[in-house]
Design a protein around this motif. Structure first.
Motif, PDB file in Angstrom:
ATOM      1  N   ALA A  55       4.376  -0.835 -12.388  1.00  0.00           N
ATOM      2  CA  ALA A  55       3.204  -0.763 -13.193  1.00  0.00           C
ATOM      3  C   ALA A  55       3.195   0.886 -12.578  1.00  0.00           C
ATOM      4  N   THR A  56       2.041   1.791 -13.667  1.00  0.00           N
ATOM      5  CA  THR A  56       1.609   2.358 -13.338  1.00  0.00           C
ATOM      6  C   THR A  56       0.091   1.942 -13.145  1.00  0.00           C
ATOM      7  N   ILE A  57      -0.594   3.452 -12.827  1.00  0.00           N
ATOM      8  CA  ILE A  57      -1.670   3.404 -12.720  1.00  0.00           C
ATOM      9  C   ILE A  57      -2.373   5.211 -13.301  1.00  0.00           C
ATOM     10  N   ARG A  58      -3.225   5.326 -14.266  1.00  0.00           N
ATOM     11  CA  ARG A  58      -3.810   6.484 -13.792  1.00  0.00           C
ATOM     12  C   ARG A  58      -4.714   6.886 -12.848  1.00  0.00           C
ATOM     13  N   TRP A  59      -4.955   8.454 -12.562  1.00  0.00           N
ATOM     14  CA  TRP A  59      -6.229   8.858 -11.983  1.00  0.00           C
ATOM     15  C   TRP A  59      -7.159   8.085 -11.726  1.00  0.00           C
ATOM     16  N   TYR A 107      -2.767  13.057  -9.173  1.00  0.00           N
ATOM     17  CA  TYR A 107      -1.764  12.523 -10.200  1.00  0.00           C
ATOM     18  C   TYR A 107      -1.540  10.766 -10.959  1.00  0.00           C
ATOM     19  N   VAL A 108      -1.141  10.533 -12.091  1.00  0.00           N
ATOM     20  CA  VAL A 108      -0.814   9.045 -11.958  1.00  0.00           C
ATOM     21  C   VAL A 108       0.518   8.576 -11.015  1.00  0.00           C
ATOM     22  N   SER A 168       0.677  -0.807   0.149  1.00  0.00           N
ATOM     23  CA  SER A 168       0.096   0.138   0.164  1.00  0.00           C
ATOM     24  C   SER A 168       0.855   1.344   0.259  1.00  0.00           C
ATOM     25  N   CYS A 169       0.560   2.456  -0.656  1.00  0.00           N
ATOM     26  CA  CYS A 169       0.639   3.526  -0.595  1.00  0.00           C
ATOM     27  C   CYS A 169       0.151   4.748  -0.402  1.00  0.00           C
ATOM     28  N   THR A 170      -0.027   5.709   0.432  1.00  0.00           N
ATOM     29  CA  THR A 170      -0.517   6.426   0.606  1.00  0.00           C
ATOM     30  C   THR A 170       0.040   7.940   1.339  1.00  0.00           C
ATOM     31  N   ARG A 175      -5.908   1.737  -7.401  1.00  0.00           N
ATOM     32  CA  ARG A 175      -6.004   3.032  -6.376  1.00  0.00           C
ATOM     33  C   ARG A 175      -7.429   3.662  -5.230  1.00  0.00           C
ATOM     34  N   ASP A 176      -7.422   3.937  -4.068  1.00  0.00           N
ATOM     35  CA  ASP A 176      -8.822   4.287  -4.263  1.00  0.00           C
ATOM     36  C   ASP A 176      -9.103   5.993  -3.552  1.00  0.00           C
ATOM     37  N   ASN A 177      -9.267   6.842  -4.878  1.00  0.00           N
ATOM     38  CA  ASN A 177      -9.170   8.515  -4.446  1.00  0.00           C
ATOM     39  C   ASN A 177      -9.800   8.194  -3.388  1.00  0.00           C
ATOM     40  N   ALA A 178     -10.476   7.805  -2.547  1.00  0.00           N
ATOM     41  CA  ALA A 178     -10.837   8.503  -1.471  1.00  0.00           C
ATOM     42  C   ALA A 178     -10.517   8.030  -0.314  1.00  0.00           C
ATOM     43  N   LYS A 179      -9.531   7.323  -0.071  1.00  0.00           N
ATOM     44  CA  LYS A 179      -8.144   6.799   0.686  1.00  0.00           C
ATOM     45  C   LYS A 179      -6.902   7.765   0.555  1.00  0.00           C
TER      46      LYS A 179
END
Length: 122
Positions: A49-53, A32-33, A21-23, A72-76
């Motif tokens: 690996a990468t993931i878009r916004w 951000y990407v 996890s990366c918070t 990713r979980d943008n809410a968290k």
């Protein structure tokens, strides 16, 4: 300013799984990407690996394709790296990064975490 903190590393036997996890701090995380990178002893840092916004358009290194999943979980304010079927060659310090993508398609990285150690034994 964005601060990134990784967690979830550890030691596992080959064939096992880990979830990193990366918070992120800051209220603009979703813009951000996000990416995961790793560096093994005596080797250069390499892209994982990468993931878009939006959470879509994930990309993977050939060496992890089919075994690792980025999400990713943008809410968290958190990005994850699910690592399955681990092999000893996956042993490295794993870091997350936040950045973007230029109009030319190149990624750039503005912020880096400190990293978390993953050790896979045979």
């Amino acid at each position: 300013q964005v601060q990134l903190v990784e967690s979830g590393g550890g030691s596992v036997q080959a064939g096992g799984s880990l979830r990193l996890s990366c918070t992120a701090s800051g209220r603009t995380f979703s813009s951000y990407v996000m990416g995961w990178f790793r560096q093994a002893p005596g080797k250069e840092r390499e892209f994982v690996a990468t993931i878009r916004w939006s959470g879509g358009s994930a990309n993977y290194a050939d060496s992890v394709q089919g075994r690792f999943t980025i999400s990713r979980d943008n809410a968290k304010n958190t990005v994850y790296l699910q690592m399955n079927s681990l092999i000893p060659e996956d042993t490295a310090v794993y870091c997350c990064a936040a950045g973007g993508r230029s109009f030319g398609g190149d990624y750039y990285w503005n912020y880096w975490g400190q990293g978390t150690q993953v050790t896979v034994s045979s």
